[in-house]
Design a protein around this motif. Structure first.
Motif, short mmCIF file in Angstrom:
data_model
loop_
_atom_site.label_atom_id
_atom_site.label_comp_id
_atom_site.label_asym_id
_atom_site.label_seq_id
_atom_site.Cartn_x
_atom_site.Cartn_y
_atom_site.Cartn_z
N LYS A 96 0.38 5.74 -3.39
CA LYS A 96 -0.56 5.31 -2.35
C LYS A 96 -1.89 5.99 -2.64
O LYS A 96 -2.01 7.21 -2.53
N SER A 134 -5.70 2.62 2.17
CA SER A 134 -4.86 2.92 1.04
C SER A 134 -4.69 1.69 0.15
O SER A 134 -4.50 0.57 0.65
N SER A 159 -2.24 -0.03 -2.43
CA SER A 159 -0.85 0.06 -2.85
C SER A 159 -0.77 0.10 -4.37
O SER A 159 -1.72 -0.25 -5.08
#
Length: 270
Positions: free
Chosen positions: A138, A177, A179
């Motif tokens: 992340k 964030s 991925s």
């Protein structure tokens, strides 16, 4: 001068084998945050690598299933709130110097990323030459979530070149964030592997690089850096000069003779 065989850092782990150095951020109970001291020690290490000819590739990773949670909230952010401008500028210049040192060292740097990779941790991954991650990675440039600009440690210069201006803007303005799947699709991560294969994949790449023509690899990294702000004609001329220099190396001759003999060349970096 840095001796990779005896080097013993205080704020992270170090190992060296067969030309490959591995740096492991090692505060797993806090997801491997950085401190004033570890920033400075990492900066000094990468500066020292310029003269460490036996180091031919570098891996940066984190302990305990995470890469790096950025600057330590209590040991860095707390004190920064109390600082005046001269001290703040000293700090931001020091952190930027870490990125400069990572980019200026001649060895290719591979980030092996698992779990949390945020703030300064995301910057260290960004400043590396190659990035391998697990599906659990992340990644977030979350500076605006703590009231700061996204233009930290070269993010506004390097990140758009990796993933494009629009995607970089999305991450820097929203602080969200990214991925692992997005990171690979966007070009931030070169490759995704399962957690139990992360270090073996990073070491395989590092070993392949270490077995290659190290002088030429250093020249490639130098040109990748210096051609960012060149026009095409200037860049082509710079590459012509760089390649002519590489053609004078013994490694170039070794490759030719090995090819002629239908053998695999053994490069020695000279």
């Amino acid at each position: 001068m840095l001796d990779p065989e005896t080097y013993a850092p205080e704020h992270f782990l170090w190992s060296f084998e067969d030309g490959v150095a591995t740096i492991t951020l090692n505060r797993p109970d806090r997801k491997n945050p950085l401190t004033f001291e570890s920033y400075a020690e990492l900066r000094d290490l990468f500066r020292g690598l310029v003269y460490a000819r036996s180091v031919q590739a570098v891996i940066v990773t984190g302990a305990g299933g995470n890469f790096c949670s950025g600057g330590d909230v209590h040991e860095i952010i707390g004190p920064l709130v109390e600082m005046e401008m001269p001290g703040l500028l000293d700090f931001t210049r020091m952190t930027g110097d870490l990125v400069k040192a990572m980019r200026d060292c001649p060895q290719p740097v591979i980030a092996a990323v698992d779990g949390i990779c945020v703030g300064a941790g995301a910057i260290m991954a960004m400043a590396s030459d190659l990035r391998i991650a697990t599906p659990a990675a992340k990644t977030a440039f979350l500076f605006n979530r703590v009231g700061l600009a996204g233009c930290d440690m070269g993010a506004c210069a390097i990140l758009p070149r990796l993933i494009g201006q629009g995607r970089a803007s999305e991450l820097l303005f929203l602080g969200r964030s990214m991925s692992a799947e997005e990171g690979e699709r966007w070009g931030f991560y070169n490759r995704l592997v399962e957690a139990d294969a992360l270090m073996s994949a990073a070491k395989a790449w590092a070993s392949r690089i270490a077995a290659g023509p190290n002088f030429a690899n250093a020249m490639t990294k130098n040109q990748l850096n210096t051609e960012w702000d060149m026009g095409l004609h200037t860049a082509i001329e710079a590459e012509a000069q760089a390649q002519a220099i590489c053609m004078q190396t013994k490694d170039f001759e070794r490759a030719y003779r090995a090819f002629a003999a239908r053998e695999t060349p053994v490069f020695e970096g000279d």
